[in-house]
Every structure is written in C-alpha cells, then in structure tokens.
Design a protein around this motif. Structure first.
Motif, PDB file in Angstrom:
ATOM      1  N   GLN A 263      50.451  59.342  27.619  1.00  0.00           N
ATOM      2  CA  GLN A 263      50.444  58.664  26.330  1.00  0.00           C
ATOM      3  C   GLN A 263      49.300  59.185  25.462  1.00  0.00           C
ATOM      4  N   GLY A 264      49.596  59.502  24.219  1.00  0.00           N
ATOM      5  CA  GLY A 264      48.581  59.974  23.293  1.00  0.00           C
ATOM      6  C   GLY A 264      48.188  58.896  22.299  1.00  0.00           C
ATOM      7  N   PRO A 265      47.270  59.189  21.386  1.00  0.00           N
ATOM      8  CA  PRO A 265      46.858  58.214  20.376  1.00  0.00           C
ATOM      9  C   PRO A 265      47.973  57.958  19.373  1.00  0.00           C
ATOM     10  N   ASP A 266      47.950  56.769  18.782  1.00  0.00           N
ATOM     11  CA  ASP A 266      48.992  56.397  17.815  1.00  0.00           C
ATOM     12  C   ASP A 266      48.760  57.023  16.444  1.00  0.00           C
ATOM     13  N   THR A 267      47.485  57.273  16.104  1.00  0.00           N
ATOM     14  CA  THR A 267      47.163  57.805  14.789  1.00  0.00           C
ATOM     15  C   THR A 267      46.087  58.875  14.898  1.00  0.00           C
ATOM     16  N   MET A 268      45.934  59.655  13.842  1.00  0.00           N
ATOM     17  CA  MET A 268      44.813  60.576  13.712  1.00  0.00           C
ATOM     18  C   MET A 268      44.209  60.368  12.338  1.00  0.00           C
ATOM     19  N   ILE A 269      42.905  60.620  12.227  1.00  0.00           N
ATOM     20  CA  ILE A 269      42.185  60.323  10.983  1.00  0.00           C
ATOM     21  C   ILE A 269      41.567  61.592  10.411  1.00  0.00           C
ATOM     22  N   GLU A 270      41.661  61.742   9.117  1.00  0.00           N
ATOM     23  CA  GLU A 270      41.069  62.897   8.444  1.00  0.00           C
ATOM     24  C   GLU A 270      39.544  62.834   8.556  1.00  0.00           C
ATOM     25  N   THR A 271      38.917  63.981   8.748  1.00  0.00           N
ATOM     26  CA  THR A 271      37.466  64.014   8.989  1.00  0.00           C
ATOM     27  C   THR A 271      36.643  63.750   7.735  1.00  0.00           C
ATOM     28  N   GLY A 272      37.283  63.731   6.594  1.00  0.00           N
ATOM     29  CA  GLY A 272      36.577  63.469   5.344  1.00  0.00           C
ATOM     30  C   GLY A 272      37.555  63.514   4.186  1.00  0.00           C
ATOM     31  N   VAL A 273      37.057  63.286   3.003  1.00  0.00           N
ATOM     32  CA  VAL A 273      37.915  63.294   1.825  1.00  0.00           C
ATOM     33  C   VAL A 273      38.416  64.705   1.541  1.00  0.00           C
ATOM     34  N   ASP A 274      39.741  64.865   1.530  1.00  0.00           N
ATOM     35  CA  ASP A 274      40.380  66.116   1.117  1.00  0.00           C
ATOM     36  C   ASP A 274      40.026  67.308   2.011  1.00  0.00           C
ATOM     37  N   THR A 275      39.786  67.063   3.311  1.00  0.00           N
ATOM     38  CA  THR A 275      39.451  68.180   4.207  1.00  0.00           C
ATOM     39  C   THR A 275      40.688  68.837   4.817  1.00  0.00           C
ATOM     40  N   GLY A 276      41.775  68.072   4.998  1.00  0.00           N
ATOM     41  CA  GLY A 276      42.952  68.611   5.659  1.00  0.00           C
ATOM     42  C   GLY A 276      42.758  68.827   7.145  1.00  0.00           C
ATOM     43  N   LYS A 277      41.661  68.304   7.686  1.00  0.00           N
ATOM     44  CA  LYS A 277      41.347  68.435   9.105  1.00  0.00           C
ATOM     45  C   LYS A 277      41.340  67.041   9.720  1.00  0.00           C
ATOM     46  N   PHE A 278      42.095  66.859  10.819  1.00  0.00           N
ATOM     47  CA  PHE A 278      42.311  65.535  11.376  1.00  0.00           C
ATOM     48  C   PHE A 278      41.807  65.451  12.817  1.00  0.00           C
ATOM     49  N   TYR A 279      41.285  64.262  13.160  1.00  0.00           N
ATOM     50  CA  TYR A 279      40.679  64.037  14.467  1.00  0.00           C
ATOM     51  C   TYR A 279      41.568  63.143  15.321  1.00  0.00           C
ATOM     52  N   LEU A 280      41.744  63.549  16.595  1.00  0.00           N
ATOM     53  CA  LEU A 280      42.468  62.734  17.560  1.00  0.00           C
ATOM     54  C   LEU A 280      41.580  62.485  18.774  1.00  0.00           C
ATOM     55  N   LYS A 281      41.635  61.283  19.273  1.00  0.00           N
ATOM     56  CA  LYS A 281      40.864  60.902  20.462  1.00  0.00           C
ATOM     57  C   LYS A 281      41.849  60.580  21.573  1.00  0.00           C
ATOM     58  N   LEU A 282      41.966  61.481  22.551  1.00  0.00           N
ATOM     59  CA  LEU A 282      42.914  61.319  23.650  1.00  0.00           C
ATOM     60  C   LEU A 282      42.187  60.762  24.862  1.00  0.00           C
ATOM     61  N   GLU A 283      42.487  59.527  25.235  1.00  0.00           N
ATOM     62  CA  GLU A 283      41.887  58.905  26.404  1.00  0.00           C
ATOM     63  C   GLU A 283      42.660  59.329  27.655  1.00  0.00           C
ATOM     64  N   LEU A 284      41.940  59.878  28.627  1.00  0.00           N
ATOM     65  CA  LEU A 284      42.578  60.368  29.843  1.00  0.00           C
ATOM     66  C   LEU A 284      42.786  59.232  30.844  1.00  0.00           C
ATOM     67  N   PRO A 285      43.860  59.303  31.632  1.00  0.00           N
ATOM     68  CA  PRO A 285      44.095  58.252  32.633  1.00  0.00           C
ATOM     69  C   PRO A 285      43.072  58.315  33.759  1.00  0.00           C
ATOM     70  N   ASP A 286      42.920  57.205  34.475  1.00  0.00           N
ATOM     71  CA  ASP A 286      41.963  57.135  35.577  1.00  0.00           C
ATOM     72  C   ASP A 286      42.297  58.111  36.699  1.00  0.00           C
TER      73      ASP A 286
END
Length: 309
Positions: free
Chosen positions: A132-155
């Motif tokens: 399972q991956g993250p539900d959303t990704m967030i842009e790193t700043g205004v108008d950057t076009g670069k998005f951050y994802l945080k993938l939590e690994l299973p135990d």
C-alpha cells in the motif's frame, strides 16, 4: 552490530540519487522485481518489444521494424527526460522511503501548493509483492512541479529488500503512456560510513560529513546546518547535542564544502567527560540528525551507531 570508527569518518545521510534514464534496470532485472513484461521501462531511444514467447527486450527502432515483421509486438513508450524524473532517498528496514516526482503537468495551481491524489498514478512493490502506498503527494513549494511522497514500509520489511516504484504518468494528447521506474535497496541504517585508521578515540579529531540537499538553500554561497540539529547519545545516560562545547568543534555548524555541493562537514572530538559523566573505552553511542526540512513536516531521525575504541 556497531561500526568501529576511524580518526576520520564520513556519514552520508539522506543521499539523493539523481535519476536518469541511464539508471534503468535491464528488462530481466525489472521482471525479477515484479514488473510485468508489457510494463518494462526501456532507456530513452530504445523500443520495448515482446518476443513471440512473451519475453521483453529493449532494441533500437531500426531493429524493432525488422522484428515486427517476424511477429514480435512493439509496446509504445514515450519519455520526456528533462521534464519527468524520480528521486529517491536511501532508507532502512521498517522505516520510510521518501520519493520526489518531478512532473510539471501536475502543477495545476501555479499560485499555491498542489496536493495530488496518487490513485492510478503509482505502483509500489517490495521484492515484487504489491504494498500500500500513500493516498496523496504534496508539492514541495509554490509552482515547483516537484512532488513529495512518504512511503511507510511494512514491519515485515528487512535489509536488502528491494522497493520498486512505478510512476504511471498521465497520457499525453496522442494517448501514449509514459512510465518511470525506480528501485531502492533497504539498508541497516540511513547512514553510510567510511572509516580510516583505528577506532573512534577519545580526544582525537574526526570529521563529520553529511550529504543533505534540503539544507542547500543558496546555490551561490556555502550554507550551514547548526550543530544543535545533531543529537549525541551515549552510555551512562549521556544525551546532548553536538553544540555542547565539550566536543570542541571547529565551527558552530556543519558548513557546506562549497557553493551548491549539498555536502556539509565539521571537525569535532569525543571528550572524556560530558556534563559530569565520564566516557569510557568500549562505550556505545549514537549520533542522530533531526531533519525538520521534509515537506511532510515530520522529523526524520537518522541514526549512526558507534563504539569508542
């Protein structure tokens, strides 16, 4: 197991792997990671073909024309190398993998920070098994076009597991799919250490070096990371930061080694005593880097474990 540290050692934290299409694994390796034959990613300039047996190969366009005449199937792929990239950050087992996706097509709100649903855009696997991956990704700043994802690994994740991300880019006007693939192998720790000489000795100077692109705010001048961002924990209940004057640092901060290098360093010494508590040969310790610069707003603690020699 604790690393024996030399007089000079280097800690590389949060190493950004600069992606390029030259980094793409061979079709055989991609299949071992669980990628379906028709979803194999080829280097830019090559064409994905499926043999009659269904096995994938990447060939030159001129070769593809001849192979089609023999009944091989061509899978259309399109790449725009300069506009779409995946960046990954090394991670340890049972932790978090940080991904950055560069795709200006997703930058729809040029006056604000976009939050994009990941549904239908990504596939995540560990050793070929979907996770399972993250539900959303967030842009790193205004108008950057670069998005951050945080993938939590299973135990259940462990050292040497291979995490694979496939970015299924939206179709262009011609209806052609663009797929980016990136893999990362999990390590014991975020830190990669190099040693030189004997063990980590009390009173002997060594260099602490960190690779941290997020702290590179000015491409023309050297940036700095304050020593207070690094926590030292040792046997006997010792807990302080490297800003403690007992470490006899040559600067109040880790200083970038040059303009836009992303590498920061400082020289310090392990003292005999800290805050009234004695450090002994054989004591174990940790150095933690508390990173407050992640787009998710979380504090990522990067731990290095050592032993006094």
């Amino acid at each position: 197991m604790y690393f024996q540290i030399g007089i000079v050692f280097t800690i590389f934290l949060l190493i950004i792997i600069q992606p390029s299409f030259a980094d793409i694994e061979s079709p055989r390796k991609q299949m071992k990671l669980g990628v379906m034959p028709e979803k194999i990613t080829c280097d830019e300039g090559l064409v994905l073909m499926l043999k009659i047996s269904g096995m994938p190969v990447c060939v030159k366009p001129t070769t593809a024309e001849r192979l089609e005449e023999r009944g091989w199937i061509q899978i259309i792929q399109k790449f725009e190398k300069a506009e779409r990239e995946i960046e990954t950050i090394p991670a340890s087992q049972n932790s978090i993998v940080n991904y950055y996706i560069l795709d200006d097509d997703l930058n729809t709100s040029h006056s604000g920070v976009d939050v994009i649903s990941t549904e239908g855009l990504f596939e995540f696997t560990i050793n070929g098994v979907p996770i399972q991956g993250p539900d959303t990704m967030i842009e790193t700043g205004v108008d950057t076009g670069k998005f951050y994802l945080k993938l939590e690994l299973p135990d259940t994740s462990k050292q040497d597991d291979v995490v694979l991300i496939r970015y299924l880019d939206q179709t262009d006007p011609s209806g052609e799919k663009r797929v980016l693939t990136k893999s990362i192998t999990l390590t014991k720790t975020f830190a990669k250490v190099e040693t030189s000489g004997g063990g980590s000795r009390i009173g002997h100077e060594f260099t602490l070096r960190i690779y941290e692109p997020d702290a590179n705010k000015d491409s023309k001048d050297e940036d700095k990371i304050p020593l207070s961002s690094f926590e030292y924990r040792g046997d006997g209940g010792i807990r302080t930061t490297l800003a403690n004057p007992r470490f006899d640092a040559n600067s109040w901060a880790l200083i970038e080694t040059g303009p836009n290098t992303n590498t920061f360093e400082v020289k310090i010494k392990i003292p005999r005593e800290i805050d009234g508590k004695t450090i002994h040969i054989g004591d174990e310790y940790e150095i933690r880097y508390i990173d407050k610069s992640t787009p998710s707003g979380t504090e990522e603690k990067v731990i290095f474990k050592g032993k006094i020699g």
